[in-house]
Design a protein around this motif. Structure first.
Motif, PDB file in Angstrom:
ATOM      1  N   GLU A   1      -7.639  18.592  28.448  1.00 43.84           N
ATOM      2  CA  GLU A   1      -8.433  17.826  27.495  1.00 43.84           C
ATOM      3  C   GLU A   1      -9.220  16.756  28.228  1.00 43.84           C
ATOM      4  OE1 GLU A   1      -6.338  16.842  23.745  1.00 43.84           O
ATOM      5  OE2 GLU A   1      -4.603  17.793  24.721  1.00 43.84           O
ATOM      6  N   PHE A   2     -10.561  16.845  28.106  1.00 43.67           N
ATOM      7  CA  PHE A   2     -11.470  15.898  28.751  1.00 43.67           C
ATOM      8  C   PHE A   2     -12.140  15.046  27.669  1.00 43.67           C
ATOM      9  CE2 PHE A   2     -11.336  19.873  31.122  1.00 43.67           C
ATOM     10  CZ  PHE A   2     -11.108  19.475  32.435  1.00 43.67           C
TER      11      PHE A   2
ATOM     12  N   GLN B   1      -9.032  13.510  35.633  1.00 38.55           N
ATOM     13  CA  GLN B   1      -8.976  12.632  34.460  1.00 38.55           C
ATOM     14  C   GLN B   1      -8.481  13.354  33.215  1.00 38.55           C
ATOM     15  OE1 GLN B   1      -9.577   9.376  34.957  1.00 38.55           O
ATOM     16  NE2 GLN B   1      -9.909   9.984  37.098  1.00 38.55           N
ATOM     17  N   ALA B   2      -8.138  14.629  33.336  1.00 40.20           N
ATOM     18  CA  ALA B   2      -7.780  15.420  32.164  1.00 40.20           C
ATOM     19  C   ALA B   2      -6.345  15.153  31.717  1.00 40.20           C
ATOM     20  CB  ALA B   2      -7.954  16.907  32.459  1.00 40.20           C
ATOM     21  N   ALA B   3      -6.124  15.287  30.412  1.00 43.41           N
ATOM     22  CA  ALA B   3      -4.772  15.353  29.858  1.00 43.41           C
ATOM     23  C   ALA B   3      -4.398  16.828  29.799  1.00 43.41           C
ATOM     24  CB  ALA B   3      -4.736  14.725  28.476  1.00 43.41           C
ATOM     25  N   VAL B   4      -3.353  17.216  30.510  1.00 45.09           N
ATOM     26  CA  VAL B   4      -3.056  18.634  30.707  1.00 45.09           C
ATOM     27  C   VAL B   4      -1.716  19.004  30.066  1.00 45.09           C
ATOM     28  CG1 VAL B   4      -2.725  20.478  32.396  1.00 45.09           C
ATOM     29  CG2 VAL B   4      -4.367  18.639  32.853  1.00 45.09           C
ATOM     30  N   THR B   5      -1.737  20.093  29.329  1.00 47.25           N
ATOM     31  CA  THR B   5      -0.514  20.679  28.793  1.00 47.25           C
ATOM     32  C   THR B   5      -0.488  22.158  29.171  1.00 47.25           C
ATOM     33  OG1 THR B   5      -0.596  19.181  26.899  1.00 47.25           O
ATOM     34  CG2 THR B   5       0.899  21.053  26.742  1.00 47.25           C
TER      35      THR B   5
ATOM     36  N   GLY C   1       5.196  23.626  25.187  1.00 50.39           N
ATOM     37  CA  GLY C   1       4.184  22.987  26.011  1.00 50.39           C
ATOM     38  C   GLY C   1       4.755  21.855  26.848  1.00 50.39           C
ATOM     39  N   LEU C   2       4.399  21.820  28.117  1.00 46.80           N
ATOM     40  CA  LEU C   2       4.815  20.763  29.030  1.00 46.80           C
ATOM     41  C   LEU C   2       3.587  19.978  29.461  1.00 46.80           C
ATOM     42  CD1 LEU C   2       7.400  22.604  31.312  1.00 46.80           C
ATOM     43  CD2 LEU C   2       7.884  20.818  29.644  1.00 46.80           C
ATOM     44  N   GLN C   3       3.565  18.693  29.145  1.00 47.02           N
ATOM     45  CA  GLN C   3       2.477  17.840  29.596  1.00 47.02           C
ATOM     46  C   GLN C   3       2.694  17.483  31.066  1.00 47.02           C
ATOM     47  OE1 GLN C   3       2.374  14.510  26.904  1.00 47.02           O
ATOM     48  NE2 GLN C   3       0.995  15.569  25.501  1.00 47.02           N
TER      49      GLN C   3
END
Length: 794
Positions: A124-125, A111-115, A51-53
């Motif tokens: 991720e919201f 605003q999401a944290a994305v992987t 996984g790459l953030q």
């Protein structure tokens, strides 16, 4: 967080000794990458550890395919879609993007944290997580949401006509492909209701929905049935896809002391796998987002790195057979014997000269790797047409293969008539491809008993080889013509195509001098430019910026300065052949870095970059497609064939082993396909000593390794199944040991440097001493960026 001694460090020495899993940002030249680190706790799956953030400010491109005829392209954070964004099926764009809501509020991607993982995209919201997936061979998009997300909704962007909402499933008619039906429903089967908010159609579910499925079919009943099937089978489909991807990784396992390299290689292997599709027969997409079709030239440049070195021989066989079916068999056509330049649904064109030689050479490579000589007999009629057609319609009196101005890989034209980088009518790389096509065709003719063709083609091949150096190479000025013009005069336009022709140069010294000159003038730290910057037609940027002339068009720059990453492969080959490992590795590392770090697409390499960075910048802009097959395939091919140095000959049960590992790597373990089994190996470097251990595994018979290290003579070693081959190289000698299955050494040989080999290596090192990459020269003169009065080049 404080990293303990011996823990994660920057760039190529990322090591992990933490007992619990964590994420760490690793600075690289272009931005940041996020990797997973763990010692005691391993990922649940191989894909989990990849996984790459992605940060919101990087907003990277990413794409997934169904391995058949569809892909979905998006950016990790941007709400407004790019032109080619969305769900594309068989070159038709169904819709461009979607929006989600939870708890009555739209989810804000910014605003999401994305992987991003090879099999899914996770946003991720806060308390709500979106998981996007596609499945092998099914026109289904899965957009998962947490079961407890509350009321959820989806809105589709694109040219869609709402048709009906029946039994909680919505039906749409897309403008393209016309007549098809898109169905939308929840994962759990909870019913959807329609709401129109500010002119935007939303589909919402008040009950727990767990997300949405979108399906496509030529009929409404088929779309609904596929959606129902997704509800009952999506978990199995997910497991099947993960299992297939992990199997590919397990069969191509690498672990070194450069985690960035390991991660990039794994990502590119899987990204390439996604470009292998069954859209019009089996083939390889040239690139995403707009080359989602089969280009003969691109496919067979990509062939070795995509499906051969990775051991996907069944897929490789089907690609060869499928494309052979499209060969032009009309003996009255001047394109007789050619494989297509491009195959897309409902359209085939044959305007390429180099695709056909590459098809024949790919068949030869397939035989080398797989040992499947039966396919030669099956495809020999296609091989014969591939030689006989050009001989009848395109060969000149000297045996050279002629062609139109834009029928090489430098094929850009304006209005489909004015070539922008004319290379007619005898380009140097075309003659090299033609020569090698004839040589391997001789082999195939001999295998099938066609002695007449074998003799004729052998004579022609030798004729080309005998003339090339005199016609194309100017040893006094250390230069090679890019083409012979129709009048027979050489055109010394300084382009990288000469890298493909250096085998014709008989003198080692001259060949190395040509290589150095081409490298220092054409090879930038990020890739190989298509034209020397001193040429009046040179374009430093692919697309115009605001201070450039209004008539500056990207097609004028396409092959006249722009960097093409696929050419990095042959440039690295030439350096490694000359024993110059470090510059080849620096170029290789630039590409692996692009695959894992912004601004590039996640896990992919672009088609192009600008030749120059913007003034004041350190890196060029990426350009062209964001995920180009041949760019990645050439990296993977050079990793296997160049740095690992493995070149199999399955029919002869031979493996040539000529490793060239850079100084920055001191540890490597691998397991890769070999013939009908695998090859396990390890490498260690310490205190000036290198040790290789090779273990052929699950093979049905013995293998002969032809071992060739710089400065030493070639030595053969017959290794039986289960035995180990141990090679130890010091500053003074090379030890070759064969360890039996009992653990005893059954044979051993000590080699010492050969004077002739030492002399050759010293000569090469003298010629390449002080080698540098090409460096941009900002001249402030944009007159060369304007359209010349006559671009025909005639």
């Amino acid at each position: 967080m404080k990293i303990p001694a011996g823990g994660c460090i920057f760039r190529d020495l990322i090591r992990t000794y933490m007992k619990t899993r964590f994420k760490i940002w690793i600075p690289v030249v272009a931005g940041l990458i996020s990797i997973s680190c763990s010692r005691d706790k391993q990922p649940d799956s191989l894909l989990e550890g990849m996984g790459l953030q992605v940060r919101a400010e990087d907003n990277r491109e990413t794409a997934f395919t169904d391995k058949e005829s569809a892909y979905f392209y998006t950016r990790t954070h941007l709400k407004d879609p790019d032109y080619f964004s969305g769900w594309n099926v068989a070159t038709h764009r169904v819709f461009s993007d979607y929006r989600l809501s939870a708890g009555g509020k739209e989810l804000d991607r910014a605003q999401a944290a994305v992987t991003v993982y090879p099999d899914r995209l996770v946003r991720e919201f806060g308390q709500v997580t979106e998981t996007f997936r596609m499945f092998d061979g099914r026109k289904v998009l899965s957009i998962g949401l947490d079961q407890d997300a509350g009321p959820t909704g989806i809105s589709l962007k694109g040219d869609l006509k709402f048709l009906d909402l029946k039994d909680g499933i919505a039906l749409f008619s897309p403008a393209d492909p016309r007549g098809w039906i898109l169905a939308a429903g929840t994962v759990t089967g909870a019913p959807l209701t329609r709401k129109d908010l500010d002119g935007i159609l939303w589909l919402e579910s008040e009950s727990p929905a767990a997300g949405f499925f979108l399906t496509l079919d030529s009929a409404a009943a088929g779309a609904v049935a596929l959606l129902e099937s997704a509800r009952s089978s999506h978990e199995n489909w997910t497991r099947q896809r993960i299992s297939r991807l992990e199997s590919l990784l397990k069969n191509n396992y690498f672990r070194s002391d450069s985690p960035e390299t390991d991660l990039a290689v794994k990502w590119m292997v899987l990204t390439l796998d996604g470009l292998v599709t069954r859209q019009t027969g089996e083939g390889i997409y040239a690139g995403l987002p707009w080359f989602n079709d089969y280009w003969g030239r691109d496919m067979f440049i990509s062939f070795a790195g995509t499906v051969l070195v990775t051991g996907q021989f069944d897929v490789a066989r089907r690609i060869l057979m499928s494309f052979a079916d499209y060969q032009n068999t009309d003996e009255n056509s001047r394109y007789f014997g050619r494989v297509p330049n491009r195959v897309r649904p409902g359209d085939i064109i044959y305007n390429t000269t180099d695709g056909t030689p590459r098809f024949v050479l790919s068949l030869y490579d397939y035989i080398r790797y797989s040992g499947d000589t039966a396919l030669v007999r099956q495809l020999y009629p296609a091989v014969k047409r591939a030689a006989d057609g050009p001989i009848r319609y395109w060969m000149d009196a000297n045996g050279y293969l002629t062609h139109d101005d834009a029928d090489t890989w430098m094929d850009a034209k304006i209005d489909n008539r004015i070539p922008l980088s004319p290379r007619g009518n005898r380009a140097n790389d075309i003659q090299s491809l033609w020569y090698h096509q004839l040589r391997v065709s001789v082999r195939f003719a001999e295998m099938t008993g066609d002695s007449v063709s074998a003799m004729n083609w052998k004579v022609l091949a030798e004729k080309v080889k005998a003339r090339f150096e005199a016609d194309f190479v100017d040893p006094e000025q250390v230069r090679m013509a890019d083409r012979l013009k129709p009048d027979g005069k050489p055109d010394y336009t300084f382009r990288p195509n000469q890298f493909f022709c250096l085998d014709f140069v008989s003198s080692d010294t001259l060949r190395w001098q040509l290589t150095r000159k081409a490298w220092e003038n054409l090879v930038y730290p990020w890739g190989v430019a298509s034209l020397w910057q001193g040429d009046p037609n040179f374009h430093p940027y692919h697309t115009a910026w605001k201070h450039y002339p209004a008539d500056y068009h990207k097609d004028w720059a396409y092959h006249n300065g722009t960097v093409w990453l696929w050419n990095n492969g042959i440039a690295m080959d030439r350096m490694l052949e000359a024993g110059q490992i470090q510059p080849a590795w620096e170029l290789f590392s630039a590409m692996t870095r692009q695959a894992v770090a912004p601004p590039g697409a996640v896990g992919a390499l672009s088609e192009l970059t600008d030749a120059f960075p913007p003034e004041g910048g350190s890196l060029p802009r990426l350009s062209g497609t964001f995920s180009q097959a041949w760019s990645m395939a050439e990296v993977i091919r050079v990793w296997y064939q160049g740095f690992l140095g493995l070149q199999p000959d399955a029919p002869g049960r031979l493996v040539r082993f000529t490793p060239q590992i850079p100084d920055s790597l001191s540890r490597l373990e691998f397991q890769i396909p070999l013939f009908n089994g695998s090859l396990k190996g390890s490498f260690r470097r310490s205190d000036g000593t290198e040790k290789w251990t090779l273990l052929p595994d699950s093979l049905t018979s013995d293998v002969t390794f032809q071992i060739k290290f710089p400065e030493f003579e070639l030595v053969p070693a017959v290794v039986y199944s289960g035995e180990k081959l141990i090679l130890t190289r010091t500053e003074t000698d090379l030890s070759v040991q064969l360890m039996a299955t009992t653990g005893e050494i059954r044979a051993e040989r000590i080699l010492f440097p050969v004077p002739e080999e030492l002399s050759s290596a010293e000569s090469a090192n003298r010629i390449f001493k002080g080698l540098k990459f090409a460096a941009p020269e900002y001249r402030g003169d944009v007159s060369r960026l304007q359209r010349p009065p006559d671009w025909s080049g005639r």
